[in-house]
Write a protein that holds these residues in place. Structure first.
Motif, PDB file in Angstrom:
ATOM      1  N   ALA A   3     -93.653  -3.973  22.312  1.00 21.99           N
ATOM      2  CA  ALA A   3     -94.301  -4.764  21.274  1.00 21.99           C
ATOM      3  C   ALA A   3     -93.280  -5.507  20.419  1.00 21.99           C
ATOM      4  CB  ALA A   3     -95.171  -3.864  20.395  1.00 21.99           C
ATOM      5  N   PRO A  37     -92.726   1.297  21.996  1.00 21.41           N
ATOM      6  CA  PRO A  37     -92.658   0.310  20.915  1.00 21.41           C
ATOM      7  C   PRO A  37     -91.793  -0.901  21.226  1.00 21.41           C
ATOM      8  CG  PRO A  37     -91.437   2.307  20.360  1.00 21.41           C
ATOM      9  CD  PRO A  37     -92.226   2.614  21.576  1.00 21.41           C
ATOM     10  N   HIS A  63     -96.439   3.320  18.822  1.00 28.08           N
ATOM     11  CA  HIS A  63     -96.756   2.783  20.144  1.00 28.08           C
ATOM     12  C   HIS A  63     -96.026   3.659  21.153  1.00 28.08           C
ATOM     13  CE1 HIS A  63     -96.916  -0.014  23.563  1.00 28.08           C
ATOM     14  NE2 HIS A  63     -97.828  -0.710  22.904  1.00 28.08           N
TER      15      HIS A  63
END
Length: 263
Positions: free
Chosen positions: A138, A135, A132
């Protein structure tokens, strides 16, 4: 699964007794952070394997191997394109395919090959954010900084040392935390890292024990491997820049990488 996949040791088909303690209350299994426990155990096993007297490595090597494949495309199985995994599938399952034949069979030759391949890596050879672009958006706990544990095993986790994996420019990190006791002899059997249990309180106080990345650094502007101007000098002074010492000194790394790293 816990003893043969997540918390693997060198006893082959045996399971550490402490693993069974976490399975006594089945209704609490989903409340444990199995990911951080697995990572803590792998960190400890890698530390033991780094000793001169070590003859093998334990831990969740599936996790380590998949991590290598994601970040270093040059070490992936040749002629193998990982498939797209579904939302309910394990990300590592995309590497289930068999590697193509033709790898170097002689272990000593293979080891020398990979050592030279590591020394030949350039910043553009690394996939810095494979999962991602940001990241931590997330998985917020990925920015936790403190101790991660598996039973009595405690290891420090510090994302400030790898900010480029979060899509940010790497800065010189703060000094690492110190354990209460650290014995790292050549024989891995005497490897001891002891961290006070008082450090564990940080896990439940995430907001005060995490890298607030937007205040700590800035997103990279042009290249995903951007660093601050002073970082590379710090890195060379505090790291082993090459695996093979006969391939030149650290100054060559500075000369060749400065243009690519410092922006």
């Amino acid at each position: 699964m816990s003893g043969s996949t997540l918390f693997v040791d060198k006893s082959r088909d045996r399971v550490r007794p402490v693993v069974n303690l976490f399975l006594d209350e089945l209704e609490e299994i989903d409340q444990y952070s199995w990911a951080s426990g697995t990572l803590a155990w792998l960190y400890r096993c890698l530390g033991q394997a780094s000793r001169a007297g070590a003859r093998g490595v334990a831990g969740c090597l599936t996790l380590l191997q998949c991590w290598i494949y994601e970040y270093f495309s040059g070490f992936r199985p040749s002629h193998f394109e990982p498939p797209v995994v579904g939302p309910d599938e394990a990300w590592a399952s995309r590497w289930n395919g068999q590697p193509a034949t033709g790898s170097v069979a002689d272990p000593s030759v293979r080891l020398a090959f990979y050592r030279r391949a590591l020394d030949s890596l350039t910043p553009s050879d690394v996939c810095w954010t494979p999962f991602h672009q940001r990241p931590h958006q997330a998985v917020r706990r990925s920015l936790y900084t403190g101790v991660i544990r598996f039973a009595e095993i405690g290891e420090f986790y510090d994302p400030a040392r790898c900010l480029r994996q979060f899509g940010y420019r790497q800065m010189v990190p703060p000094p690492p935390s110190r354990p209460q006791r650290a014995d790292r002899p050549e024989a891995p059997g005497g490897y001891v890292i002891r961290i006070p249990e008082s450090f564990d309180a940080a896990w439940d106080a995430l907001l005060s024990h995490m890298v607030h990345i937007d205040m700590y650094s800035q997103p990279w502007r042009r290249y995903p491997y951007e660093t601050t101007v002073d970082y590379l000098d710090w890195f060379v002074a505090h790291s082993h820049c090459r695996v093979l010492q006969d391939d030149g000194d650290a100054d060559r790394l500075v000369d060749s990488a400065a243009v690519r790293f410092d922006h």
